[in-house]
Every structure is written in C-alpha cells, then in structure tokens.
Write a protein that holds these residues in place. Structure first.
Motif, short mmCIF file in Angstrom:
data_model
loop_
_atom_site.label_atom_id
_atom_site.label_comp_id
_atom_site.label_asym_id
_atom_site.label_seq_id
_atom_site.Cartn_x
_atom_site.Cartn_y
_atom_site.Cartn_z
N THR A 186 0.85 -1.18 0.00
CA THR A 186 0.00 0.00 0.00
C THR A 186 0.88 1.24 0.00
O THR A 186 1.84 1.33 0.76
N ILE A 187 0.56 2.16 -0.90
CA ILE A 187 1.26 3.44 -0.94
C ILE A 187 0.22 4.53 -0.78
O ILE A 187 -0.72 4.62 -1.58
N CYS A 188 0.37 5.34 0.25
CA CYS A 188 -0.52 6.48 0.48
C CYS A 188 0.32 7.74 0.39
O CYS A 188 1.42 7.79 0.94
N PHE A 189 -0.19 8.73 -0.30
CA PHE A 189 0.57 9.97 -0.41
C PHE A 189 -0.37 11.16 -0.39
O PHE A 189 -1.54 11.06 -0.73
N ASP A 190 0.16 12.28 0.02
CA ASP A 190 -0.59 13.53 0.08
C ASP A 190 -0.60 14.15 -1.32
O ASP A 190 0.44 14.56 -1.83
N HIS A 191 -1.76 14.18 -1.93
CA HIS A 191 -1.87 14.68 -3.30
C HIS A 191 -1.53 16.16 -3.41
O HIS A 191 -1.28 16.67 -4.50
N ARG A 192 -1.47 16.86 -2.29
CA ARG A 192 -1.09 18.27 -2.34
C ARG A 192 0.42 18.43 -2.52
O ARG A 192 0.89 19.46 -2.98
N ALA A 193 1.19 17.40 -2.15
CA ALA A 193 2.64 17.47 -2.26
C ALA A 193 3.18 16.64 -3.44
O ALA A 193 4.19 16.99 -4.02
N LEU A 194 2.50 15.55 -3.76
CA LEU A 194 2.93 14.66 -4.83
C LEU A 194 1.76 14.40 -5.77
O LEU A 194 0.62 14.30 -5.32
N ASP A 195 2.05 14.25 -7.04
CA ASP A 195 1.01 13.81 -7.96
C ASP A 195 1.47 12.51 -8.62
O ASP A 195 2.55 12.00 -8.33
N PHE A 196 0.66 11.97 -9.49
CA PHE A 196 1.00 10.68 -10.09
C PHE A 196 2.28 10.75 -10.91
O PHE A 196 2.96 9.75 -11.09
N GLY A 197 2.63 11.92 -11.42
CA GLY A 197 3.89 12.06 -12.15
C GLY A 197 5.09 11.78 -11.27
O GLY A 197 6.13 11.35 -11.74
N ASP A 198 4.94 12.02 -9.97
CA ASP A 198 6.01 11.72 -9.01
C ASP A 198 6.00 10.26 -8.59
O ASP A 198 7.04 9.66 -8.33
N ILE A 199 4.83 9.67 -8.50
CA ILE A 199 4.65 8.32 -7.96
C ILE A 199 4.85 7.23 -9.02
O ILE A 199 5.41 6.18 -8.74
N VAL A 200 4.41 7.48 -10.24
CA VAL A 200 4.45 6.45 -11.29
C VAL A 200 5.86 5.92 -11.54
O VAL A 200 6.04 4.70 -11.65
#
Length: 80
Positions: A35-49
C-alpha cells in the motif's frame, strides 16, 4: 512526511495466469500486498508512477537487488 509505504504479509491467493498458448487459468500464487498512500497536495502521479514502475521492474527481475548490494554481499545472500 508526504508518503507512507506499507508491506503486508505474504500469503497464498488464487491468481489468474496466462499460459504460453494465451489461455488463462486460475492457480495458487504468492501475493505480497503493498500500500502506498501519499498527500496529493505534495505529490502527484507524475512523481509516484516512476517509483511504481521501478518496483514492478524489481519484482519482475529480483536479481536487480543483488546489484545494489555489490558482488561480495550478493554471494553471501545467494549462499544462505
């Protein structure tokens, strides 16, 4: 602190596999929930993908991890 990464327990679950002839079948497979949870205000999918793609590459070719340890440590791991 903008991301949390959790790894669950390895378990056996039914999985769908595709045979060489293209037919799909159900068999028992080993599953490792992540499971990966992230704060969308700091990271977007471009950072996570890219991170998720690298994980996918490592799971498909786990010997990649041995390169990270170096030759001497890899030998110890493989001989254990």
């Amino acid at each position: 602190q903008v991301c949390a990464f959790a790894i669950g327990a390895v378990s056996e679950k039914p999985v769908i596999r595709t045979a060489a002839d293209g037919k799909k079948h159900i068999e028992v497979g080993t599953v490792l929930p992540i499971t990966i949870c992230f704060d969308h205000r700091a990271l977007d999918f471009g950072d996570i993908v890219p991170f998720i793609n690298k994980l996918d590459e490592i799971f498909a070719n786990p010997e990649i991890l041995l390169d990270w340890f170096g030759a001497e440590k890899s030998e110890k791991i493989l001989s254990a």
